[in-house]
Design a protein around this motif. Structure first.
Motif, PDB file in Angstrom:
ATOM      1  N   ASN A 108       0.925  -1.203   0.073  1.00 53.60           N
ATOM      2  CA  ASN A 108       0.019  -0.043   0.096  1.00 53.60           C
ATOM      3  C   ASN A 108       1.062   1.212   0.080  1.00 53.60           C
ATOM      4  OD1 ASN A 108      -1.430   2.394   1.632  1.00 53.60           O
ATOM      5  ND2 ASN A 108      -3.378   0.690   1.212  1.00 53.60           N
ATOM      6  N   ASP A 109       1.866   1.247   0.999  1.00 58.77           N
ATOM      7  CA  ASP A 109       2.757   2.362   0.825  1.00 58.77           C
ATOM      8  C   ASP A 109       3.665   2.545  -0.415  1.00 58.77           C
ATOM      9  OD1 ASP A 109       1.913   3.072   3.553  1.00 58.77           O
ATOM     10  OD2 ASP A 109       3.913   1.858   4.306  1.00 58.77           O
ATOM     11  N   GLU A 110       3.956   1.802  -1.125  1.00 56.13           N
ATOM     12  CA  GLU A 110       4.674   1.879  -2.180  1.00 56.13           C
ATOM     13  C   GLU A 110       3.669   2.459  -3.348  1.00 56.13           C
ATOM     14  OE1 GLU A 110       7.942  -1.535  -2.308  1.00 56.13           O
ATOM     15  OE2 GLU A 110       6.006  -2.354  -2.580  1.00 56.13           O
ATOM     16  N   LEU A 111       2.402   1.994  -3.271  1.00 56.28           N
ATOM     17  CA  LEU A 111       1.444   2.462  -4.302  1.00 56.28           C
ATOM     18  C   LEU A 111       1.115   3.673  -4.062  1.00 56.28           C
ATOM     19  CD1 LEU A 111      -1.122  -0.389  -4.804  1.00 56.28           C
ATOM     20  CD2 LEU A 111       1.029  -0.051  -6.237  1.00 56.28           C
ATOM     21  N   LYS A 112       1.008   4.372  -2.937  1.00 52.08           N
ATOM     22  CA  LYS A 112       0.764   5.808  -2.552  1.00 52.08           C
ATOM     23  C   LYS A 112       1.921   6.531  -2.830  1.00 52.08           C
ATOM     24  CE  LYS A 112      -3.065   5.016   0.703  1.00 52.08           C
ATOM     25  NZ  LYS A 112      -3.501   5.196   2.008  1.00 52.08           N
ATOM     26  N   ALA A 113       3.191   5.918  -2.613  1.00 52.25           N
ATOM     27  CA  ALA A 113       4.459   6.812  -3.079  1.00 52.25           C
ATOM     28  C   ALA A 113       4.187   6.987  -4.651  1.00 52.25           C
ATOM     29  CB  ALA A 113       5.527   5.993  -2.899  1.00 52.25           C
ATOM     30  N   ILE A 114       3.962   6.102  -5.309  1.00 57.77           N
ATOM     31  CA  ILE A 114       3.712   6.258  -7.002  1.00 57.77           C
ATOM     32  C   ILE A 114       2.560   7.366  -7.070  1.00 57.77           C
ATOM     33  CG2 ILE A 114       3.003   5.273  -9.012  1.00 57.77           C
ATOM     34  CD1 ILE A 114       4.058   2.578  -8.026  1.00 57.77           C
ATOM     35  N   ALA A 115       1.507   7.285  -6.301  1.00 58.18           N
ATOM     36  CA  ALA A 115       0.448   8.296  -6.333  1.00 58.18           C
ATOM     37  C   ALA A 115       0.899   9.534  -6.072  1.00 58.18           C
ATOM     38  CB  ALA A 115      -0.706   7.902  -5.447  1.00 58.18           C
ATOM     39  N   ASP A 116       1.935   9.770  -4.912  1.00 59.99           N
ATOM     40  CA  ASP A 116       2.259  11.069  -4.621  1.00 59.99           C
ATOM     41  C   ASP A 116       3.290  11.769  -5.726  1.00 59.99           C
ATOM     42  OD1 ASP A 116       0.996  10.990  -2.212  1.00 59.99           O
ATOM     43  OD2 ASP A 116       2.708  10.188  -1.019  1.00 59.99           O
ATOM     44  N   LEU A 117       3.921  10.740  -6.460  1.00 57.08           N
ATOM     45  CA  LEU A 117       4.728  11.257  -7.454  1.00 57.08           C
ATOM     46  C   LEU A 117       4.032  11.756  -8.546  1.00 57.08           C
ATOM     47  CD1 LEU A 117       7.692  11.404  -8.314  1.00 57.08           C
ATOM     48  CD2 LEU A 117       7.545   9.311  -9.361  1.00 57.08           C
ATOM     49  N   ALA A 118       3.227  11.010  -8.894  1.00 60.56           N
ATOM     50  CA  ALA A 118       2.384  11.579 -10.158  1.00 60.56           C
ATOM     51  C   ALA A 118       1.017  12.866  -9.629  1.00 60.56           C
ATOM     52  CB  ALA A 118       0.822  10.251 -10.119  1.00 60.56           C
ATOM     53  N   LEU A 119       0.870  12.781  -8.434  1.00 61.28           N
ATOM     54  CA  LEU A 119       0.023  14.025  -8.051  1.00 61.28           C
ATOM     55  C   LEU A 119       0.981  15.326  -7.906  1.00 61.28           C
ATOM     56  CD1 LEU A 119      -1.936  12.517  -5.230  1.00 61.28           C
ATOM     57  CD2 LEU A 119      -2.904  13.318  -7.190  1.00 61.28           C
ATOM     58  N   SER A 120       2.339  15.123  -7.785  1.00 64.09           N
ATOM     59  CA  SER A 120       3.173  16.525  -7.720  1.00 64.09           C
ATOM     60  C   SER A 120       3.132  17.148  -9.088  1.00 64.09           C
ATOM     61  CB  SER A 120       4.497  15.966  -7.283  1.00 64.09           C
ATOM     62  OG  SER A 120       5.158  14.958  -8.342  1.00 64.09           O
ATOM     63  N   ALA A 121       2.804  16.516  -9.965  1.00 67.55           N
ATOM     64  CA  ALA A 121       2.813  17.091 -11.361  1.00 67.55           C
ATOM     65  C   ALA A 121       1.354  17.558 -11.753  1.00 67.55           C
ATOM     66  CB  ALA A 121       3.227  16.266 -12.522  1.00 67.55           C
ATOM     67  N   TRP A 122       0.390  17.430 -10.723  1.00 71.17           N
ATOM     68  CA  TRP A 122      -0.870  17.726 -11.208  1.00 71.17           C
ATOM     69  C   TRP A 122      -0.855  19.152 -11.781  1.00 71.17           C
ATOM     70  CZ3 TRP A 122      -4.422  14.307 -12.414  1.00 71.17           C
ATOM     71  CH2 TRP A 122      -5.845  14.817 -12.656  1.00 71.17           C
ATOM     72  N   PRO A 123      -1.881  19.500 -12.804  1.00 69.59           N
ATOM     73  CA  PRO A 123      -1.844  20.906 -13.265  1.00 69.59           C
ATOM     74  C   PRO A 123      -2.812  21.644 -12.642  1.00 69.59           C
ATOM     75  CG  PRO A 123      -2.895  19.518 -14.699  1.00 69.59           C
ATOM     76  CD  PRO A 123      -2.437  18.517 -13.773  1.00 69.59           C
ATOM     77  N   LYS A 124      -2.674  21.648 -11.372  1.00 72.66           N
ATOM     78  CA  LYS A 124      -3.830  22.767 -10.580  1.00 72.66           C
ATOM     79  C   LYS A 124      -3.603  24.195 -10.895  1.00 72.66           C
ATOM     80  CE  LYS A 124      -1.676  21.836  -6.145  1.00 72.66           C
ATOM     81  NZ  LYS A 124      -2.235  21.282  -4.823  1.00 72.66           N
ATOM     82  N   ALA A 125      -4.705  24.871 -10.939  1.00 71.87           N
ATOM     83  CA  ALA A 125      -4.347  26.504 -11.249  1.00 71.87           C
ATOM     84  C   ALA A 125      -3.968  26.766  -9.680  1.00 71.87           C
ATOM     85  CB  ALA A 125      -5.612  26.976 -11.630  1.00 71.87           C
ATOM     86  N   LYS A 126      -3.068  27.870  -9.864  1.00 70.03           N
ATOM     87  CA  LYS A 126      -2.269  28.494  -8.578  1.00 70.03           C
ATOM     88  C   LYS A 126      -3.167  29.474  -7.913  1.00 70.03           C
ATOM     89  CE  LYS A 126       1.366  26.352  -9.578  1.00 70.03           C
ATOM     90  NZ  LYS A 126       1.698  25.099  -8.778  1.00 70.03           N
TER      91      LYS A 126
END
Length: 203
Positions: free
Chosen positions: A185-203
């Motif tokens: 679970n922790d390994e999959l959430k680490a992947i999720a966090d990496l993906a989320l770090s590049a999410w194009p949310k407006a500032k």
């Protein structure tokens, strides 16, 4: 025909239909469509082939019934995530709940829809088409949600809603394969966090 014979013929099925479908779901989830043999299914359900056919139809129909039970039960969260207030929250909940779900010890690891698609024979063509439809359906839900997020100014103006939906779907499928290979679970959430770090949310 004697009264006793009529009673015997009129007896209800000796197995619980819902319980039997749960057992079939577990097998298809673990083995995939082609990997689940009729011999394994009949043994797990405690019935012979004629009884299986009488209750559920053929193997394909049994799989479809199990798939319907799966999508309205264990993975219902996929349809709920679009109610989150921001696109980032949608993506985070989708990936985090997927990580929890895919590694849950109470059921087979991974996703039944991904697992069920690992089929190569002609007999599985209809199953593969249905699974593609299911995947497209939740990608479309995410796409529409992200289109709305873009209109709301929640996403960057150059963000591509369809590509973002496909991105999450691809991550989910990869996480499913990783989970079946033993990823935690922790390994999959680490992947999720990496993906989320590049999410194009407006500032």
């Amino acid at each position: 025909m004697t009264t006793e014979t009529k009673k015997l013929r009129g007896r209800p099925r000796v197995f619980d239909m819902d319980e039997a479908l749960d057992k079939a779901l577990q097998i298809f989830w673990q083995r995939g469509y082609e990997g689940a043999s009729l011999a394994e299914l009949t043994e797990a359900l405690g019935v012979n082939k004629p009884s299986l056919y009488a209750a559920f139809g053929n193997k394909e129909e049994l799989f479809m019934k199990a798939l319907s039970k799966y999508t309205t039960g264990p993975v219902a969260f996929v349809r709920d995530v679009i109610n989150e207030p921001t696109s980032y929250a949608v993506a985070k909940r989708f990936l985090y709940e997927a990580a929890d779900f895919l590694t849950q010890p109470s059921h087979p690891k991974g996703c039944m829809i991904v697992q069920g698609a690992l089929s190569g024979g002609e007999s599985a063509e209809m199953v593969k088409k249905v699974l593609i439809q299911y995947r497209n359906a939740y990608e479309n839900l995410l796409t529409k949600r992200f289109e709305q997020a873009k209109l709301d100014g929640d996403l960057l103006s150059d963000a591509d809603p369809h590509a973002l939906a496909k991105y999450l779907a691809t991550l989910h499928q990869g996480m499913s394969v990783q989970a079946t290979s033993g990823a935690s679970n922790d390994e999959l959430k680490a992947i999720a966090d990496l993906a989320l770090s590049a999410w194009p949310k407006a500032k």
